[in-house]
Design a protein around this motif. Structure first.
Motif, mmCIF file in Angstrom:
data_model
loop_
_atom_site.group_PDB
_atom_site.id
_atom_site.type_symbol
_atom_site.label_atom_id
_atom_site.label_comp_id
_atom_site.label_asym_id
_atom_site.label_seq_id
_atom_site.Cartn_x
_atom_site.Cartn_y
_atom_site.Cartn_z
ATOM 1 N N TRP A 1 0.965 -1.380 0.043
ATOM 2 C CA TRP A 1 0.074 0.025 0.022
ATOM 3 C C TRP A 1 0.902 1.147 -0.064
ATOM 4 C CZ3 TRP A 1 -4.938 0.845 -0.938
ATOM 5 C CH2 TRP A 1 -6.108 -0.254 -0.684
ATOM 6 N N TYR A 2 0.461 2.268 -1.013
ATOM 7 C CA TYR A 2 1.258 3.516 -0.918
ATOM 8 C C TYR A 2 0.094 4.477 -0.737
ATOM 9 C CZ TYR A 2 5.173 0.897 -3.343
ATOM 10 O OH TYR A 2 5.916 0.018 -3.873
ATOM 11 N N ARG A 3 0.694 5.703 -0.377
ATOM 12 C CA ARG A 3 -0.147 7.088 -0.502
ATOM 13 C C ARG A 3 0.574 7.948 -1.153
ATOM 14 N NH1 ARG A 3 -0.953 10.077 5.131
ATOM 15 N NH2 ARG A 3 -1.121 11.854 3.555
ATOM 16 N N GLN A 4 -0.072 8.653 -2.048
ATOM 17 C CA GLN A 4 0.533 9.683 -2.932
ATOM 18 C C GLN A 4 -0.059 10.964 -2.604
ATOM 19 O OE1 GLN A 4 -0.255 9.204 -7.308
ATOM 20 N NE2 GLN A 4 1.922 10.032 -7.646
ATOM 21 N N ASP A 5 1.048 12.082 -1.957
ATOM 22 C CA ASP A 5 0.275 13.328 -1.869
ATOM 23 C C ASP A 5 1.338 14.293 -2.762
ATOM 24 O OD1 ASP A 5 0.849 11.768 1.296
ATOM 25 O OD2 ASP A 5 -0.900 12.725 0.612
ATOM 26 N N PRO A 6 0.699 15.546 -2.939
ATOM 27 C CA PRO A 6 1.368 16.577 -4.163
ATOM 28 C C PRO A 6 2.846 16.583 -3.538
ATOM 29 C CG PRO A 6 -1.023 17.012 -3.562
ATOM 30 C CD PRO A 6 -0.403 15.952 -2.440
ATOM 31 N N GLY A 7 3.784 16.575 -4.356
ATOM 32 C CA GLY A 7 5.254 16.877 -3.787
ATOM 33 C C GLY A 7 5.992 15.805 -3.038
ATOM 34 N N MET A 8 5.096 14.751 -2.987
ATOM 35 C CA MET A 8 5.844 13.730 -1.844
ATOM 36 C C MET A 8 6.059 12.424 -2.755
ATOM 37 S SD MET A 8 6.029 15.314 0.988
ATOM 38 C CE MET A 8 6.308 13.932 2.365
ATOM 39 N N GLY A 9 5.464 12.344 -3.862
ATOM 40 C CA GLY A 9 5.673 10.983 -4.637
ATOM 41 C C GLY A 9 4.803 9.958 -3.877
ATOM 42 N N LEU A 10 5.327 8.522 -4.216
ATOM 43 C CA LEU A 10 4.721 7.612 -3.713
ATOM 44 C C LEU A 10 5.297 7.219 -2.270
ATOM 45 C CD1 LEU A 10 3.989 5.668 -6.791
ATOM 46 C CD2 LEU A 10 1.991 6.128 -4.956
ATOM 47 N N ARG A 11 4.773 7.033 -1.168
ATOM 48 C CA ARG A 11 5.447 6.606 0.066
ATOM 49 C C ARG A 11 4.645 5.247 0.557
ATOM 50 N NH1 ARG A 11 5.178 11.441 4.073
ATOM 51 N NH2 ARG A 11 2.941 11.509 3.303
ATOM 52 N N LEU A 12 5.582 4.494 0.824
ATOM 53 C CA LEU A 12 5.136 2.989 1.034
ATOM 54 C C LEU A 12 4.472 3.089 2.599
ATOM 55 C CD1 LEU A 12 4.962 0.046 0.314
ATOM 56 C CD2 LEU A 12 7.286 -0.177 1.490
ATOM 57 N N ILE A 13 3.282 2.546 2.834
ATOM 58 C CA ILE A 13 2.350 2.448 4.109
ATOM 59 C C ILE A 13 2.873 1.218 4.999
ATOM 60 C CG2 ILE A 13 0.455 2.808 5.341
ATOM 61 C CD1 ILE A 13 -0.755 4.017 2.899
ATOM 62 N N HIS A 14 2.345 0.057 4.189
ATOM 63 C CA HIS A 14 2.676 -1.106 4.510
ATOM 64 C C HIS A 14 2.896 -2.184 3.597
ATOM 65 C CE1 HIS A 14 1.823 -1.073 8.962
ATOM 66 N NE2 HIS A 14 0.922 -0.225 8.540
ATOM 67 N N TYR A 15 3.415 -3.346 3.708
ATOM 68 C CA TYR A 15 3.582 -4.480 2.538
ATOM 69 C C TYR A 15 3.646 -5.846 3.112
ATOM 70 C CZ TYR A 15 8.648 -4.752 4.078
ATOM 71 O OH TYR A 15 9.855 -5.278 4.684
ATOM 72 N N SER A 16 3.588 -6.839 2.140
ATOM 73 C CA SER A 16 3.562 -8.022 2.474
ATOM 74 C C SER A 16 4.070 -8.964 1.508
ATOM 75 C CB SER A 16 1.818 -8.532 2.433
ATOM 76 O OG SER A 16 1.576 -9.937 2.725
ATOM 77 N N VAL A 17 5.033 -9.794 2.164
ATOM 78 C CA VAL A 17 5.590 -10.666 1.228
ATOM 79 C C VAL A 17 4.821 -11.930 1.046
ATOM 80 C CG1 VAL A 17 7.569 -9.530 1.580
ATOM 81 C CG2 VAL A 17 7.135 -11.445 2.817
ATOM 82 N N GLY A 18 3.759 -12.260 1.561
ATOM 83 C CA GLY A 18 2.766 -13.400 1.311
ATOM 84 C C GLY A 18 1.843 -13.735 2.446
ATOM 85 N N ALA A 19 0.885 -14.550 2.315
ATOM 86 C CA ALA A 19 -0.099 -14.663 3.140
ATOM 87 C C ALA A 19 0.321 -14.910 4.567
ATOM 88 C CB ALA A 19 -0.835 -15.759 2.864
ATOM 89 N N GLY A 20 -0.102 -13.805 5.482
ATOM 90 C CA GLY A 20 0.090 -14.294 6.995
ATOM 91 C C GLY A 20 1.259 -13.268 7.337
ATOM 92 N N ILE A 21 2.012 -12.717 6.371
ATOM 93 C CA ILE A 21 3.191 -11.936 6.725
ATOM 94 C C ILE A 21 3.008 -10.594 6.373
ATOM 95 C CG2 ILE A 21 5.789 -11.581 6.200
ATOM 96 C CD1 ILE A 21 5.647 -14.763 5.230
#
Lengths: 111, 116
Positions: B34-54
């Protein structure tokens, strides 16, 4: 701190012009550099670069990576109004091997 | 293939409300983010998952929770919405290959969230 810097922040050109967009990076554990085009919605993939000096080409777009000087360029020749978009550069790497995005270059192509 | 889908497309919340942004992919991708994109900030990573349960935190995780009970779904929960969370949210997925391999991320269409 890992960072990706794109320049210019914005650019206005006329149809038919050639543009060069820049992306420099300071990222530990570099794996790859990716270019995306973002129009109104989601970014769409353009290129992935992993090796220095090898040009990737798709139609009027091309890109090359310099891992020694830590930068990449994206060239667009014979620009068209449909090229108007934000162009995002991202580098995979860092301590946890995630994508680190630059802020993007806003390109406007005028008729 | 539908690719990466997100719902809703637009949402307005009041400060303090909670909600879940849905993300699903049908490409059997291991990696979702998941990313959020704000003006002038680009895409910033919120959370990520490398597989189910992780799951793991990205650059800006505060105020958000995630879970990954299946390969296909990766919902993002806003626990108590704040005006600072007004943004466009993108979900993305990719194959996660062996160590040393790179990948291309596929992005969903985005959710535009406004918190008043």
């Amino acid at each position: 701190e890992d960072k990706v810097v794109q320049s210019p922040l914005s650019l206005v050109v006329h149809e038919g012009d050639t543009v060069t967009l820049n992306c420099s990076y300071e990222v530990t554990n570099f794996r790859s550099l990716l270019w995306y085009k973002q129009e109104k919605k989601a970014p769409t993939f353009l290129f992935m670069l992993t090796s220095s000096g090898i040009e990737k080409k798709s139609g009027r777009l091309s890109s090359i990576l310099d891992k020694k000087e830590l930068f990449s360029i994206l060239n667009i020749t014979a620009t068209q109004t449909g090229d108007s978009a934000i162009y995002l550069c991202a580098v995979e790497g860092g301590a946890t091997n995630k994508l680190i995005f630059g802020t993007g270059t806003l390109l406007a192509v005028q008729p | 293939n539908a690719g990466v889908t997100q719902t809703p497309k637009f949402q307005v919340l009041k400060t303090g409300q909670s909600m879940t942004l849905q993300c699903a992919q049908d490409m059997n991708h291991e990696y979702m983010s998941w990313y959020r994109q704000d003006p002038g900030m680009g895409l910033r990573l919120i959370h990520y998952s490398v597989g189910a349960g992780i799951t793991d935190q990205g650059e800006v995780p505060n105020g958000y929770n995630v879970s990954r009970s299946t390969t296909e779904d990766f919902p993002l929960r806003l626990l108590s919405a704040a005006p600072s969370q007004t943004s466009v949210y993108f979900c993305a997925s990719s194959y996660r290959m062996r160590q040393g391999s790179s990948y291309e991320q596929y992005f969903g269409p985005g959710t535009r969230l406004t918190v008043t």
